[in-house]
Design an enzyme around this catalytic site. Structure first.
Site, PDB file in Angstrom:
ATOM      1  N   VAL A 165       7.084  -1.382  -1.193  1.00 36.15           N
ATOM      2  CA  VAL A 165       5.914  -0.602  -1.602  1.00 36.15           C
ATOM      3  C   VAL A 165       5.984  -0.260  -3.090  1.00 36.15           C
ATOM      4  O   VAL A 165       4.979  -0.317  -3.800  1.00 36.15           O
ATOM      5  CB  VAL A 165       5.786   0.677  -0.755  1.00 36.15           C
ATOM      6  CG1 VAL A 165       4.542   1.456  -1.157  1.00 36.15           C
ATOM      7  CG2 VAL A 165       5.729   0.334   0.724  1.00 36.15           C
ATOM      8  N   ASP A 166       7.166   0.078  -3.568  1.00 36.76           N
ATOM      9  CA  ASP A 166       7.328   0.332  -5.000  1.00 36.76           C
ATOM     10  C   ASP A 166       6.973  -0.903  -5.819  1.00 36.76           C
ATOM     11  O   ASP A 166       6.312  -0.803  -6.861  1.00 36.76           O
ATOM     12  CB  ASP A 166       8.771   0.746  -5.300  1.00 36.76           C
ATOM     13  CG  ASP A 166       8.993   2.238  -5.161  1.00 36.76           C
ATOM     14  OD1 ASP A 166       8.147   3.010  -5.625  1.00 36.76           O
ATOM     15  OD2 ASP A 166      10.018   2.633  -4.591  1.00 36.76           O
TER      16      ASP A 166
END
Length: 414
Positions: A186-187
């Site tokens: 997600v980062d």
């Protein structure tokens, strides 16, 4: 292993900084840390942007302490993964001198990137409204976990977002526990969105001379990246569950056990399925009413899986990969990471690049090993100008430059 590709195809990067990058002349003040922000700014730095990484005295980026594993000089490999082509300046933002230095840095920058909790930069007098009032052309990019509204106080950690954002609910074996992805996916996705937003804002500024605020958040990025799964809910009200390595809408599209290890087979159409059946020695499968179309195969997924597993058990994954790929069927073994890099090199794709170290940068000047940029530009290829910096390595140089450009001296670091 290092990249050995021809410069003409755009894959080979420039190790000595010669030539112009696509973003040459762009200056970025990077107040971000950990992963999403640093990944975004590294992508832009690879393309030629001059990135100054602002770090805390004595501590620096949190990921400097995230080890093992570490490099030859004890630096966290996590930090090294997203901080090349940057210069590090230590500024104490708890002091007026440090804030003065930060404002001077912003004044000469085109882009500011930050991922403090919403409201933190405003409390320091470095918020977007105040800075853009002074510098109308500034692109101000804020990265948060859950936006600047009702979710502003929720810490933005990748694991948390994978959990509450639904990704873990569709990851893992059917009937088993929810599982997170093996990297902070997600980062990384959010960093890509941040970089894209910055480039769009710069294009707008080229036309209007106006800067703007760019905001991205981990939760929104994940929901967007859930693509077909998210669309299934948004359009049809379907709440998907875990299917292991299978696909909710395509079959066969999963991993199977060959004689020695798993193999991934990704059949996307009926022609590929017919070729799969033929080369597994069972051409009648493609004519079986249970498996004629993709919808039929999805409906009878378990039966098909059992049949294919039996056929594949006759040989190893490498054998089947070669046979099936030659027949136009997407297939390949489940590689370990070292095997994945070797496979990329075999295909002539970017893998690992060695960035030469200055004498003071590492033991006996050993090069810094980095994963190559995946972006190929044949006119302005990625550049590998600088290894990831030591904490505060460029502080004196940068503060001197800021003082030279200021009407009054800029304070030194306290």
């Amino acid at each position: 292993m290092s990249t050995q590709n021809n410069a003409s195809d755009g894959w080979a990067g420039v190790l000595d900084g010669a030539g112009r990058g696509a973003l040459d002349g762009l200056r970025i003040a990077d107040f971000s840390r950990v992963l999403a922000g640093p990944y975004a700014t590294m992508l832009l730095a690879d393309l030629g942007a001059d990135v100054v990484k602002v770090e805390r005295p004595g501590i620096g980026d949190d990921t400097r302490a995230w080890h093992p594993p570490a490099d030859h000089d004890g630096t966290s490999t996590y930090f090294l993964s997203v901080n090349r082509n940057k210069r590090s300046v230590v500024l104490d933002l708890t002091t007026e001198a440090g804030l003065e230095q930060a404002r001077a840095l912003v004044a000469e920058s085109d882009v500011l990137v930050e991922n403090f909790r919403p409201g933190a930069m405003e409390r320091l007098g470095l918020g977007p409204r105040e800075l853009r009032a002074r510098h109308p052309g500034l692109i101000y990019c804020s990265i948060s976990g859950f936006g600047s509204g009702a979710g502003a106080a929720i810490p933005g950690y990748d694991l948390l977002v994978q959990a509450v954002g639904g990704l873990m609910s569709v990851t893992g074996d059917a009937g088993g526990e929810p599982v997170k992805a093996g990297v902070a996916l997600v980062d990384v996705i959010t960093g890509l969105h941040a970089a894209l937003g910055i480039l769009a804002a710069l294009r707008h500024r080229d036309a209007t001379r106006e800067g703007q605020r760019v905001e991205v958040n981990l939760l929104g990025s994940l929901l967007s990246a859930m693509v077909n799964q998210a669309s299934a809910f948004a359009v049809a009200g379907v709440v998907p569950g875990r299917l292991g390595n299978a696909h909710p809408s395509i079959a066969p599209y999963e991993t199977f056990r060959a004689a020695d290890r798993p193999i991934a087979i990704a059949v996307g159409n009926d022609r590929q399925f017919a070729a799969l059946a033929d080369h597994l020695g069972d051409p009648g499968l493609a004519l079986d009413d249970r498996f004629r179309t993709n919808a039929d195969r999805v409906a009878h997924r378990a039966e098909l899986r059992d049949i294919l597993t039996e056929r594949l058990s006759a040989a190893g994954a490498d054998h089947w990969s070669a046979v099936l790929l030659a027949a136009g069927v997407p297939a390949g073994p489940v590689n370990t990471l070292d095997e994945a890099f070797a496979f990329a090199q075999k295909l002539g794709l970017p893998g690992i690049v060695d960035i030469p170290a200055a004498p003071a940068d590492g033991a006996e000047g050993r090069p810094f090993r980095q994963v190559a940029s995946p972006i190929a530009l044949n006119g302005t290829p990625a550049q590998y100008r600088l290894p990831p910096p030591r904490l505060g390595q460029h502080t004196a140089e940068i503060l001197q430059r800021l003082s030279d450009h200021a009407s009054a001296p800029i304070g030194t670091v306290t």
